[in-house]
Design an enzyme around this catalytic site. Structure first.
Site, PDB file in Angstrom:
ATOM      1  N   HIS A  47      -3.813  -6.475   0.723  1.00 53.57           N
ATOM      2  CA  HIS A  47      -2.390  -6.702   0.956  1.00 53.57           C
ATOM      3  C   HIS A  47      -1.856  -5.577   1.843  1.00 53.57           C
ATOM      4  O   HIS A  47      -2.399  -4.467   1.851  1.00 53.57           O
ATOM      5  CB  HIS A  47      -1.630  -6.695  -0.360  1.00 53.57           C
ATOM      6  CG  HIS A  47      -1.875  -7.894  -1.218  1.00 53.57           C
ATOM      7  ND1 HIS A  47      -0.978  -8.292  -2.182  1.00 53.57           N
ATOM      8  CD2 HIS A  47      -2.897  -8.783  -1.270  1.00 53.57           C
ATOM      9  CE1 HIS A  47      -1.429  -9.361  -2.789  1.00 53.57           C
ATOM     10  NE2 HIS A  47      -2.612  -9.684  -2.254  1.00 53.57           N
ATOM     11  N   GLU A  49       0.654  -3.623   1.547  1.00 53.76           N
ATOM     12  CA  GLU A  49       1.012  -2.402   0.821  1.00 53.76           C
ATOM     13  C   GLU A  49      -0.222  -1.575   0.474  1.00 53.76           C
ATOM     14  O   GLU A  49      -0.213  -0.351   0.629  1.00 53.76           O
ATOM     15  CB  GLU A  49       1.750  -2.734  -0.488  1.00 53.76           C
ATOM     16  CG  GLU A  49       3.027  -3.526  -0.304  1.00 53.76           C
ATOM     17  CD  GLU A  49       2.831  -5.017  -0.474  1.00 53.76           C
ATOM     18  OE1 GLU A  49       3.718  -5.656  -1.065  1.00 53.76           O
ATOM     19  OE2 GLU A  49       1.801  -5.556  -0.014  1.00 53.76           O
ATOM     20  N   CYS A  77       3.800  -7.581  -5.273  1.00 53.39           N
ATOM     21  CA  CYS A  77       3.195  -8.293  -6.403  1.00 53.39           C
ATOM     22  C   CYS A  77       2.811  -7.268  -7.476  1.00 53.39           C
ATOM     23  O   CYS A  77       2.911  -6.058  -7.244  1.00 53.39           O
ATOM     24  CB  CYS A  77       1.975  -9.071  -5.928  1.00 53.39           C
ATOM     25  SG  CYS A  77       0.561  -8.019  -5.495  1.00 53.39           S
ATOM     26  N   CYS A  80       0.246  -4.621  -6.152  1.00 51.20           N
ATOM     27  CA  CYS A  80       0.826  -3.655  -5.216  1.00 51.20           C
ATOM     28  C   CYS A  80       1.828  -2.734  -5.904  1.00 51.20           C
ATOM     29  O   CYS A  80       1.880  -1.540  -5.606  1.00 51.20           O
ATOM     30  CB  CYS A  80       1.455  -4.389  -4.036  1.00 51.20           C
ATOM     31  SG  CYS A  80       0.219  -5.224  -3.009  1.00 51.20           S
TER      32      CYS A  80
END
Length: 148
Positions: A47, A49, A77, A80
């Site tokens: 992801h 992040e 999420c 993260c």
């Protein structure tokens, strides 16, 4: 946030879910920026992040990113948000809320949960229209192409 949107556009250009992230030190210097690369890297943890946090930790030569701010186009999420807490990021600024997987204020409130050993300042809804619309465009395109 505009730089995070540029990262999101780069993700869209690479046929990745268009989420971008930027990490800035307290002095205003950008130390990391990236976008989703899950398909490209064949890695479910890639992801925006997570990738930006990894870059920032390398740039700072520390696992702690005290005083740093994470700008991200979509509400983080649970994975993260957990990484943000582990990195001790001071502030998280996000654009679009994620009603399906958001762990900052939509489904969960991990970053402000008093049971955690670190909490972050959260600034939600910065440039929500462009942050949300790029995601809408991407998923409309995916549906039209018959992709999941």
């Amino acid at each position: 946030m505009r730089r995070a949107l540029q990262e999101a556009q780069a993700a869209m250009d690479e046929d990745e879910v268009p989420v971008g992230a930027v990490i800035v030190r307290a002095d205003g210097r950008v130390i990391a920026s990236d976008h989703n690369r899950r398909e490209q890297l064949r890695d479910p943890t890639a992801h925006a992040e997570i990738l930006a946090i990894t870059q920032a930790a390398a740039a700072e030569d520390s696992r702690r990113l005290d005083g740093c701010t994470l700008f991200v186009t979509l509400e983080p999420c649970p994975m993260c948000a957990g990484a943000v807490l582990q990195a001790r990021i001071k502030t998280v600024v996000f654009g679009a809320a994620d009603k399906k997987a958001g762990a900052v204020c939509s489904l969960y409130e991990l970053l402000s949960d008093s049971r955690m050993n670190h909490r972050c300042e959260v600034i939600a809804g910065v440039l929500p229209e462009p942050c949300g619309s790029i995601l809408t465009q991407f998923f409309q395109k995916q549906r039209a192409a018959g992709k999941k």
